[in-house]
Design an enzyme around this catalytic site. Structure first.
Site, PDB file in Angstrom:
ATOM      1  CG  ASP A   1     -34.037  -1.162  42.393  1.00 33.54           C
ATOM      2  OD1 ASP A   1     -35.191  -1.212  42.820  1.00 33.54           O
ATOM      3  OD2 ASP A   1     -33.718  -1.455  41.222  1.00 33.54           O
TER       4      ASP A   1
ATOM      5  CG  ASP B   1     -34.176   2.662  41.009  1.00 40.87           C
ATOM      6  OD1 ASP B   1     -35.268   2.511  41.585  1.00 40.87           O
ATOM      7  OD2 ASP B   1     -33.426   1.737  40.697  1.00 40.87           O
TER       8      ASP B   1
ATOM      9  CB  CYS C   1      -0.895   0.049   1.247  1.00 42.46           C
ATOM     10  SG  CYS C   1      -1.988  -1.351   1.437  1.00 42.46           S
TER      11      CYS C   1
HETATM   12  P1  ADP Z   1     -38.343  -2.619  41.828  1.00 40.24           P
HETATM   13  O1  ADP Z   1     -38.419  -1.721  43.002  1.00 40.24           O
HETATM   14  O2  ADP Z   1     -38.347  -4.045  42.231  1.00 40.24           O
HETATM   15  O3  ADP Z   1     -37.207  -2.291  40.922  1.00 40.24           O
HETATM   16  P2  ADP Z   1     -40.344  -1.117  40.340  1.00 40.24           P
HETATM   17  O4  ADP Z   1     -40.487  -0.012  41.320  1.00 40.24           O
HETATM   18  O5  ADP Z   1     -39.679  -0.789  39.055  1.00 40.24           O
HETATM   19  O6  ADP Z   1     -39.700  -2.429  40.979  1.00 40.24           O
HETATM   20  O7  ADP Z   1     -41.790  -1.697  40.018  1.00 40.24           O
HETATM   21  C1  ADP Z   1     -42.601  -2.173  41.061  1.00 40.24           C
HETATM   22  C2  ADP Z   1     -43.780  -2.932  40.529  1.00 40.24           C
HETATM   23  O8  ADP Z   1     -44.609  -2.076  39.766  1.00 40.24           O
HETATM   24  C3  ADP Z   1     -43.426  -4.063  39.605  1.00 40.24           C
HETATM   25  O9  ADP Z   1     -43.181  -5.250  40.309  1.00 40.24           O
HETATM   26  C4  ADP Z   1     -44.690  -4.183  38.760  1.00 40.24           C
HETATM   27  O10 ADP Z   1     -45.631  -4.942  39.390  1.00 40.24           O
HETATM   28  C5  ADP Z   1     -45.177  -2.760  38.663  1.00 40.24           C
HETATM   29  N1  ADP Z   1     -44.737  -2.096  37.435  1.00 40.24           N
HETATM   30  C6  ADP Z   1     -43.858  -1.099  37.333  1.00 40.24           C
HETATM   31  N2  ADP Z   1     -43.687  -0.731  36.054  1.00 40.24           N
HETATM   32  C7  ADP Z   1     -44.473  -1.549  35.321  1.00 40.24           C
HETATM   33  C8  ADP Z   1     -44.743  -1.698  33.933  1.00 40.24           C
HETATM   34  N3  ADP Z   1     -44.149  -0.946  33.007  1.00 40.24           N
HETATM   35  N4  ADP Z   1     -45.620  -2.646  33.554  1.00 40.24           N
HETATM   36  C9  ADP Z   1     -46.224  -3.414  34.463  1.00 40.24           C
HETATM   37  N5  ADP Z   1     -46.022  -3.344  35.769  1.00 40.24           N
HETATM   38  C10 ADP Z   1     -45.166  -2.425  36.220  1.00 40.24           C
HETATM   39 MG    MG Z   2     -35.641  -1.383  39.662  1.00 36.67          MG
END
Ligand code: ADP
Ligand code: MG
Length: 805
Positions: A500, A703, A90
């Site tokens: 979490d 979160d 090259c």
């Molecule tokens: P973790 O604290 O365990 O990370 P999350 O706060 O994200 O859980 O969610 C808590 C609960 O809320 C879940 O277990 C579910 O039952 C419900 N949930 C949250 N987001 C959704 C979603 N997009 N579709 C269906 N259920 C949901």
């Molecule tokens: Mg979570």
């Protein structure tokens, strides 16, 4: 293909009467190796691999203008980085083709660096012709200034080196004459000779003071202008007093101290040089991160919407826009964050996550800037421009953290600001007391100078920032991006750690394990509505559902996510849908009869996460998801407990399901269940109100409130952007062992800072009285002064030897 002269080529006659020519026996044997090994397909595949369909790479000469140097009236010089060079052939090809152009006077391509230097006469040939010759050959010219990274520190290091070189050269000479003078002092020396030697040392010391010592002088002036006193003032005063006194002494026939004044500067410069070398090394690690994006300009292949027609163009990476379709070839670095729209490939993400196993990416997957494509060719659609892409964000964050005004550093700066004037004061006092007691002007000056020089708090100044810089770089290499440098100090006193659950302690890859429908709803019907809503969510539940359901999705008229509960939406066929946990159903008045509740309890006791689907006010189905605890969580929790931390788990999931899933760690931590994200944040805030600082570690989905509320918020895994934005540190992989490593690193960093400060202080406490009482000569002071800085530097470098695990 290369043109080869028939008479020098190697010819092979084929059985079908055809002929093949090879330029050299090397190529000939490679051909046979490939053919005899049954690998002929290589030649077919290769077509696809090498640009093939690409018409031509378009280059604008604008990009190169800044690099042109004028050599004489008729000659311009241009360095160009040539990409795609693969072998010596090259180089040969490029050099030969370019040198044949009318107006080109000289051309060389460096094989190792792929840098080409060309000299040309701009009245005979224009830049464009040279560039297009290169592109016509199938290579890609890239402006060399933009392909290399220069750093300020490199400049600083070089500067110190030159100044130090000059200073040490003259100091050496001065030493020779001084030895002669000292010898004469004891053995008698003729007055004329002594005067001459003295005068020579004066001449030799002058460039050291005024050239090598210039940075100290300039910094002193700067700091006086700002009405502060910095440490360079001490160096400047020390050397300048010794120098001025010596001039006076030279004329009045007394002992001179030109050697001291020069040596002070030489030794301090040596210390500074070593210091900036270490800093450079640390910042090279930063550059390493930067070099993930090795060229700010690169060849980009754009495609049509149909992904067929390819055009190659050279672009500044800065100019790439969201939506551009870009080919990333094997071995290349992904230029911007994007989504794969064609092809499958293994991507090495180690520079982001610290994890060495490559990840396979196919259509629909996200790829991140700075990661390397290591197997096949993929086409990506840019999701972000370069500035907002991952690597740029990370570099920005680290640089910000490294510039953080550390609390300890603030305290140290305060001490320094009191320290410097005190030293100047002590040095004056030293002078007057000595003069009063002994009446010896010379001795008094020398002791005062000694105090000035030995007290320079340089070591204090670098003790914290250097350790912080090295430590954040180590963190980055292990996939931990420290965004807020203060946390390295804050974490020290913290005892409470909140985690979490889903995605942080568990895999977060939810798989469907059971689906039940109620009220005569068809299972498929229920799933299709649930999936149509979940398409708009980032939650692991949404991912799990969409991985499972492959049918058609309905369009949604309105959609709302209720964090920690689920989602609600209305479809175009006017159905109101709820997908979420029991709280969501209750809140919206959905009736759940005995049978449904029993079924839920049964599934939850197996550790399943349960969500319900309601359609038009009626319960329609229930979906069970299975999640697994990450395999090393138990081990990590045990280690954390041994270190004396209190552990807490916060989750939005139900109590039953949580305790079953986390059965092997349920006694290690206090567990709070069925929380919304805001309730999680509330618990964290309550702890802080009680004076208990804490750390929250979460995967980022839902979160953000907790990450923000905690004293130290850490996002783990590639969580949502919001959480990354609000966090103090981001762990780029999803292994919580990295968090443990981070805690260890923080501990060791704090230890290093403490020992650094100890050395820096102890040195001053011991040395100042010694200097003031006349026990240390200024030259020795300067030596000690440098040694104290070097000890601090070496102690900080010790961090790099430290293994994280
Ligand atoms: P973790 O604290 O365990 O990370 P999350 O706060 O994200 O859980 O969610 C808590 C609960 O809320 C879940 O277990 C579910 O039952 C419900 N949930 C949250 N987001 C959704 C979603 N997009 N579709 C269906 N259920 C949901
Ligand atoms: Mg979570």
């Amino acid at each position: 293909m290369l043109k080869v002269k028939k008479n020098t080529a190697i010819k092979e006659e084929l059985s079908d009467g055809g002929e093949l020519y090879f330029c050299c026996s090397g190529c000939h044997s490679v051909y046979h190796f490939v053919k005899d090994g049954g690998l002929e397909k290589f030649y077919e595949l290769r077509k696809d691999y090498i640009p093939g369909k690409i018409k031509k790479v378009k280059v604008t000469d604008d990009l190169f203008k800044d690099d042109i140097k004028v050599i004489d009236e008729k000659t311009l010089e241009l360095p160009i980085f040539v990409s795609d060079i693969r072998c010596a052939a090259c180089i040969w090809l490029i050099e030969n083709s370019i040198s044949k152009l009318n107006g080109v006077k000289y051309v060389r391509v460096n094989y190792a660096t792929h840098k080409m230097v060309v000299h040309y006469d701009s009245s005979l040939i224009d830049l464009n012709t040279i560039l297009s010759t290169i592109t016509n050959l199938g290579y890609c010219p890239i402006p060399s200034s933009l392909s290399s990274t220069n750093s300020i520190i490199e400049e600083e290091k070089r500067n110190y080196f030159i100044k130090f070189g000059v200073a040490s050269f003259f100091s050496m000479q001065i030493m020779l004459y001084s030895v002669a003078l000292y010898a004469g002092y004891f053995q008698g020396i003729s007055q004329n000779l002594k005067n001459m030697f003295t005068f020579i040392t004066f001449l030799l010391a002058t460039p050291v003071i005024f050239y090598s010592g210039k940075p100290f002088f300039i910094n002193s002036i700067k700091s006086l202008k700002n009405r502060t006193l910095n440490m360079d003032i001490l160096i400047f005063m020390g050397s300048f007093f010794a120098y001025s006194y010596s001039i006076y002494a030279m004329f009045s026939g007394k002992e001179v101290y030109f050697d001291s004044s020069a040596m002070i500067i030489t030794l301090i410069l040596l210390g500074r040089f070593i210091e900036s070398s270490i800093k450079l090394k640390a910042s090279k690690e930063m550059l390493l991160l930067k070099s993930l994006q090795p060229l700010q300009v690169k060849k980009v292949y754009f495609l049509d919407e149909d992904l067929e027609n390819i055009t190659g163009e050279v672009h500044k990476i800065d100019d790439l826009k969201v939506g551009d379709l870009i080919i990333v070839y094997e071995g290349e670095t992904v230029p911007v964050d994007g989504i794969v729209v064609k092809g499958v490939s293994d991507i090495d993400e180690a520079m982001l996550t610290g994890e060495s196993i490559p990840v396979t990416k196919s259509i629909g997957n996200m790829v991140f800037s700075g990661t390397r494509n290591i197997s096949g060719k993929i086409v990506i659609r840019a999701e972000k421009d370069f500035k907002s892409s991952t690597v740029s964000k990370i570099i920005e964050a680290i640089e910000k953290a490294q510039n953080a005004t550390f609390k300890t550093q603030k305290a140290v700066d305060k001490i320094i600001s009191i320290f410097v004037p005190s030293i100047i004061f002590i040095s004056f006092v030293t002078f007057f007391i000595w003069f009063y007691m002994s009446g010896d002007f010379e001795l008094s000056i020398i002791n005062a100078v000694s105090v000035l020089v030995i007290s320079c708090p340089c070591a204090l100044g670098i003790a914290t920032p250097l350790a912080l810089m090295i430590s954040t770089n180590i963190a980055a290499r292990n996939g931990i991006i420290v965004k807020n440098g203060d946390i390295i100090e804050d974490i020290r006193g913290i005892k409470d750690i909140f985690f979490d659950k889903t995605g942080t302690l568990t895999e977060g890859k939810l798989t469907i394990s059971n689906i039940v429908s109620f009220n005569n709803f068809d299972i498929n019907y229920v799933i299709s509505y649930a999936a149509s809503l979940e398409r708009h969510s980032d939650h692991p539940i949404a991912k799990g559902l969409l991985d499972y359901y492959e049918g058609e999705l309905k369009n949604i008229k309105s959609f709302k996510e209720i964090p920690g509960n689920g989602i609600e939406g209305i479809t175009y066929d006017n159905k109101t849908i709820y997908v979420g946990n029991i709280e969501l159903m209750k809140k919206n008045g959905i009736e759940l009869d005995e049978r449904v509740l029993n079924l839920m309890a049964l599934e939850q006791s197996k550790g399943q996460i349960i969500i319900f689907v309601a359609i038009n006010g009626e319960i329609a189905g229930m979906i069970s998801f299975k999640d697994k605890i990450k395999p090393n969580v138990k081990d990590i929790f045990e280690k954390l407990l041994l270190k004396g931390y209190n552990l807490y788990i916060l989750t939005g999931d139900s109590e039953k399901s949580t305790y079953t899933t986390l059965s092997n760690i349920k006694d290690y931590a206090k567990i709070f269940t069925s929380l919304t994200p805001f309730e999680k944040a509330e618990i964290i805030k309550n702890f802080i109100q009680d004076g208990r600082k804490n750390i929250f570690v979460g995967d980022g989905i839902n979160d953000a409130p907790s990450i923000k509320s905690a004293s130290v918020g850490i996002a783990i895994g590639t969580g949502s952007e919001l959480s990354i934005e609000t966090s103090d540190a981001v762990i780029m992989n999803s292994n919580i062992e990295t968090f443990l490593k981070f805690l260890n690193l923080v501990r060791f960093t704090n230890y290093t800072i403490k020992t650094n400060l100890f050395w820096a202080f102890i040195y001053n406490i011991v040395m100042i009285p010694l200097a003031a009482t006349g026990h240390i000569h200024p030259i020795i002071s300067a030596g000690f002064m440098s040694i104290s800085s070097i000890i601090v530097v070496l102690n900080s470098v010790g961090l790099r030897l430290y293994r994280l695990s």
